[in-house]
Design a protein around this motif. Structure first.
Motif, PDB file in Angstrom:
ATOM      1  N   UNK A  47       0.820  -1.224   0.000  1.00  0.00           N
ATOM      2  CA  UNK A  47       0.000   0.000   0.000  1.00  0.00           C
ATOM      3  C   UNK A  47       0.848   1.265   0.000  1.00  0.00           C
ATOM      4  N   UNK A  48       2.054   1.202   0.563  1.00  0.00           N
ATOM      5  CA  UNK A  48       2.866   2.412   0.690  1.00  0.00           C
ATOM      6  C   UNK A  48       3.758   2.698  -0.520  1.00  0.00           C
ATOM      7  N   UNK A  49       3.523   2.055  -1.646  1.00  0.00           N
ATOM      8  CA  UNK A  49       4.346   2.282  -2.834  1.00  0.00           C
ATOM      9  C   UNK A  49       4.177   3.722  -3.326  1.00  0.00           C
ATOM     10  N   UNK A  50       5.285   4.306  -3.755  1.00  0.00           N
ATOM     11  CA  UNK A  50       5.282   5.630  -4.374  1.00  0.00           C
ATOM     12  C   UNK A  50       5.269   5.417  -5.877  1.00  0.00           C
ATOM     13  N   UNK A  51       4.315   6.037  -6.579  1.00  0.00           N
ATOM     14  CA  UNK A  51       4.168   5.847  -8.024  1.00  0.00           C
ATOM     15  C   UNK A  51       4.566   7.140  -8.732  1.00  0.00           C
ATOM     16  N   UNK A  52       5.659   7.073  -9.488  1.00  0.00           N
ATOM     17  CA  UNK A  52       6.159   8.214 -10.256  1.00  0.00           C
ATOM     18  C   UNK A  52       5.894   7.959 -11.734  1.00  0.00           C
ATOM     19  N   UNK A  53       5.324   8.952 -12.418  1.00  0.00           N
ATOM     20  CA  UNK A  53       4.889   8.779 -13.802  1.00  0.00           C
ATOM     21  C   UNK A  53       5.414   9.916 -14.661  1.00  0.00           C
ATOM     22  N   UNK A  54       5.916   9.559 -15.824  1.00  0.00           N
ATOM     23  CA  UNK A  54       6.302  10.559 -16.811  1.00  0.00           C
ATOM     24  C   UNK A  54       5.076  11.401 -17.152  1.00  0.00           C
ATOM     25  N   UNK A  55       5.269  12.675 -17.494  1.00  0.00           N
ATOM     26  CA  UNK A  55       4.121  13.510 -17.853  1.00  0.00           C
ATOM     27  C   UNK A  55       3.500  13.192 -19.214  1.00  0.00           C
ATOM     28  N   UNK A  56       4.078  12.285 -19.984  1.00  0.00           N
ATOM     29  CA  UNK A  56       3.516  11.928 -21.290  1.00  0.00           C
ATOM     30  C   UNK A  56       2.140  11.283 -21.121  1.00  0.00           C
ATOM     31  N   UNK A  85       9.253   2.082  -4.911  1.00  0.00           N
ATOM     32  CA  UNK A  85       8.953   3.104  -5.917  1.00  0.00           C
ATOM     33  C   UNK A  85       8.647   2.408  -7.238  1.00  0.00           C
ATOM     34  N   UNK A  86       7.512   2.762  -7.823  1.00  0.00           N
ATOM     35  CA  UNK A  86       7.116   2.293  -9.144  1.00  0.00           C
ATOM     36  C   UNK A  86       7.298   3.450 -10.118  1.00  0.00           C
ATOM     37  N   UNK A 127      -5.142   2.527 -10.324  1.00  0.00           N
ATOM     38  CA  UNK A 127      -6.040   3.208  -9.389  1.00  0.00           C
ATOM     39  C   UNK A 127      -5.356   3.537  -8.060  1.00  0.00           C
ATOM     40  N   UNK A 128      -4.198   4.142  -8.189  1.00  0.00           N
ATOM     41  CA  UNK A 128      -3.447   4.601  -7.019  1.00  0.00           C
ATOM     42  C   UNK A 128      -3.039   6.045  -7.238  1.00  0.00           C
ATOM     43  N   UNK A 129      -2.695   6.686  -6.150  1.00  0.00           N
ATOM     44  CA  UNK A 129      -2.210   8.061  -6.232  1.00  0.00           C
ATOM     45  C   UNK A 129      -0.879   8.051  -6.986  1.00  0.00           C
ATOM     46  N   UNK A 130      -0.742   8.954  -7.952  1.00  0.00           N
ATOM     47  CA  UNK A 130       0.490   9.039  -8.734  1.00  0.00           C
ATOM     48  C   UNK A 130       1.056  10.449  -8.667  1.00  0.00           C
ATOM     49  N   UNK A 131       2.342  10.539  -8.887  1.00  0.00           N
ATOM     50  CA  UNK A 131       3.020  11.835  -8.974  1.00  0.00           C
ATOM     51  C   UNK A 131       3.625  11.961 -10.366  1.00  0.00           C
TER      52      UNK A 131
END
Length: 158
Positions: free
Chosen positions: A46-55, A97-98, A66-70
């Motif tokens: 549950x505590x995974x940090x999800x980092x996503x490219x802005x593309x 970190x994903x 369906x998780x909070x992403x940055x």
């Protein structure tokens, strides 16, 4: 630290004059992203940090999670592996970190972290679209950082 590298799913080719960052997923890409997200949702803490490219294509890939992403500019195409690893906090982040990103950065990171190639000389490993690699950094006192591959997934695997 766990680091999960997830390449965006299949996207449409850029039309003339289309910005690369605006490319959207194909229908097959949407299905593949959903399949991999389902696999991840069964395993991610549950505590995974999800980092996503802005593309757009990376944001669409991660939707089914369906998780909070940055959104993270350091993961945008052509930003490089050093920027990506710094954004993740590798190897010392306090939580998993994903990363949802692009080639060749993901493949360069694998060549460096798993293959031991210096970043300046690394030849990118191939990462299939919607594929992921789950890595774990293991440290024991007085030893170098060790990287263990926990999983490699593609959307074709069930």
């Amino acid at each position: 630290m766990d680091l999960i590298l997830w390449r965006h799913a299949e996207a449409v080719d850029a039309a003339p004059g289309m910005d690369d960052m605006s490319r959207v997923l194909t229908t097959q890409g949407e299905r593949h992203a959903e399949r991999v997200a389902q696999w991840l949702n069964e395993r991610l803490p549950s505590e995974v940090k999800v980092l996503v490219s802005p593309a757009v294509r990376t944001r669409q890939t991660v939707q089914a999670l369906r998780r909070r992403v940055e959104l993270c500019d350091a993961l945008a195409p052509r930003q490089g592996v050093q920027a990506m690893l710094q954004a993740t906090g590798w190897p010392d982040a306090p939580q998993p970190v994903l990363v949802v990103g692009h080639q060749p950065s993901l493949g360069m990171a694998l060549a460096h972290l798993v293959g031991g190639q210096p970043l300046a000389q690394a030849m990118p490993w191939r990462v299939r679209k919607a594929g992921l690699w789950w890595l774990r950094c293991e440290r024991r006192p007085h030893e170098r950082v060790g990287v263990v591959v926990l999983a490699v997934r593609t959307p074709e695997l069930q």
